[in-house]
Design an enzyme around this catalytic site. Sequence first.
Site, PDB file in Angstrom:
ATOM      1  N   ASP A 137      -4.786  50.986  20.769  1.00 37.71           N
ATOM      2  CA  ASP A 137      -4.752  51.089  19.320  1.00 37.71           C
ATOM      3  C   ASP A 137      -3.287  51.321  18.919  1.00 37.71           C
ATOM      4  O   ASP A 137      -2.468  51.701  19.758  1.00 37.71           O
ATOM      5  CB  ASP A 137      -5.639  52.253  18.877  1.00 37.71           C
ATOM      6  CG  ASP A 137      -5.599  52.475  17.388  1.00 37.71           C
ATOM      7  OD1 ASP A 137      -5.714  51.484  16.647  1.00 37.71           O
ATOM      8  OD2 ASP A 137      -5.446  53.630  16.962  1.00 37.71           O
ATOM      9  N   ASP A 186      -7.349  57.105  19.456  1.00 38.38           N
ATOM     10  CA  ASP A 186      -7.343  58.528  19.098  1.00 38.38           C
ATOM     11  C   ASP A 186      -8.172  58.877  17.873  1.00 38.38           C
ATOM     12  O   ASP A 186      -8.158  60.018  17.437  1.00 38.38           O
ATOM     13  CB  ASP A 186      -5.906  59.018  18.876  1.00 38.38           C
ATOM     14  CG  ASP A 186      -5.374  58.618  17.511  1.00 38.38           C
ATOM     15  OD1 ASP A 186      -5.804  57.568  16.994  1.00 38.38           O
ATOM     16  OD2 ASP A 186      -4.539  59.353  16.963  1.00 38.38           O
TER      17      ASP A 186
END
Length: 750
Positions: A440, A637
């Site tokens: 990401d 996250d």
Amino acid sequence: MGTQMGVEPTIKEQETISFPVTGMTCAACQARVQRALSAAPGVVDASVNLLTNTAAVRYDPAAIDPHRLIDAVRATGYGADLPTTDSPPTLEMSAPDGEDREARLLAIKAGVSVGAGIVAMVVSMAAMGTRVANFVLLAVTTAILVWAGRDIYRRAWKAALHRSADMNTLVTLGTGSAFLYSVVATVAPSLFARNGIAPDVYYEAVIFIIGLVLAGRAIEARARRRTTDALRRLVTLLPAQARVERNGQWNDVPLTEVRSGEVVMVRPGERIPVDGTIVDGESEVDESMLTGEPLPVVKRPDQSVVGGTVNTTGAFRYRATSVGENSVLARIVRLMRDAQSSRAPIQRLADTVSGVFVPVVLGISIATFLAWYFVADADALPRAIAAAVSVLIIACPCAMGLAVPTAVMVATGRGAELGLLIKGGEILQRAGDVDTVVLDKTGTVTEGAPVVVAVTARAPMGENDVLTLAAALEQYSEHPVAAAVVRAARPTSSVPPAAREFRSHTGSGVTGVVDGRAVAVGSAHLLRQLGIDAPVGGQNRGATDGATTLFVAVDREVVGGIEISDSIRASSREAVSRLGELGVDVVMVTGDRESTARTVAQAVGIRTVVAEVLPAGKVAEVRSLQQAGRIVAMVGDGINDAPALAHADVGMSMPRGTDIAIEASDIALMRGDLRAVATAISLSRRTMRTMKQNLFWAFVYNAIGIPIAAGALYPLTGLTLSPIIASAAMALSSVSVVTNSLRLRTARLS
């Protein structure tokens, strides 16, 4: 596996329990307990760990309760009890441990037995087999068997009562047959003389075998304890007391009495007793025990601190938030315990062999006895007994049972020291096969601490108005970008207006009603979904420096934009380079704009970028790579990343990740450093090499040792293997496996 009517319960219906199992001494014991648990109705999966003497069972509570699991273990002849829940795992493990006492007692018994064996050998050689000397040796040997060897014989008898056999069975049959032969030769030597057989005795061999077996177990116990040193160091970090403010006074109270919400003071050089949030004061905190990062971290008011970390320079007061078993340290300990009790898939080979090992060895021993008895040209009976005893003694299933668990325990402990929380042996094995890492962007490649760098507005709106409207919605969102907007709006509006009908559009933005007006804040994709024309202007900045643009629309018209910038992690480029050296491809998948994503990717050396995707798109990208035959690790996250983390072969969560992301991941990275991803893969590959080495030598040891003990070398060299040498070799086999695993503690992973 064992569920009723062949229907496996859903994950939500399943429960997991771990409990101690006593009396296991070898891989055959482990295999027997595991088979019994797996066969119980309602059990989905069972894992028994010889190293930790624990069982971890996943079961359907509607079909079986924990008490029946305990009964299933006890029915096999081994002990088991339900775990206590009175204190958190950190405090449980801080208590005095019985392993040291066990190792010391084994060492004492081994030393006395070996010493007695030396005395018996001297007496036997000096007295040359006189009856008086033999009776003296009989008394000494009996004393050693009753005192030092009692547990061996007791466990073998227990196994026999339950129609099973283990390592104690082999030692008991070996030493027992030699002892009984010697007793008959001592009490009735005429029986041997009439058949032309010398009434030789093997008392010193029996004593030496017991001594060497116990010595091997003592060394093994000490070595095994070292495999859990990382966990033990972790759980003993908490101080015994905390300085708590009560009724306007500071009192030193036991750690177990600290309650959530109380104010705690920490002075320079002290360990932080419980988790909390700083109220006032400032300091640098050494968090290396959690993250592996050697440099202290500056802590200011409103920032969190973790129990067990070290306050270095200043003093501060903080409010306790999570205490006892809810603390970060307790959660880490539980995670590591579960990981160290789990099995790696490679363990199945050892389990399969261990299940039939002892019966096969017994058959080989009987065949060896018969071969020597009918083929030997002289001293057939003594030679047959010596060879059969050697086969029983040298065959050691312990090494097979320890080959994989020791490596898992050392590797998970080493990982914890490096800031990697690996959730089990299966994950540890799978991580080494990863050939593609999906990253990401926000909070992973970048710092995850975005800031507002520019605001644009259309008349009659002003820049402050745009910020205030955006903050009115973003104050209800957990996303780091939302937090940046709220922070930027504070100087212009102390309290953002309240919003109604707030809705989060995952991966796109937020909508709601502010002061009676419909407001939308988010990406161009969100605006298109709402039927609002998104302007193409204002994106050049993002194309050049990686900034992200949030559009603000009121009553279906765009009134301005907010540009957010998030700095790239200093370690990201090196991390991507290290992954490339490991032969791992890197892909960045993000919901951000194509131009922004490519700018960031180019800066860190990532060539493959998939941008402007929703969370479902991240999952689809992971699945696409898997369908192409790739083994995929996903690193993220946030809540948005949780589905992709769960679908990846290995999910890794960054330290600022939400609880959902951490729960969905397989490896929790406790340090905000992408290089930890490469370290995790390197650790896995090194651990797998160690496991394979351990299993190879465990199997080869028996494949070579048993034929030699049976007399395979005798036709060519005239050499046979003494039972004493066989017992020494058996002891060393287990120790060598544990020692090889301990090398992971210092292995280079960069």
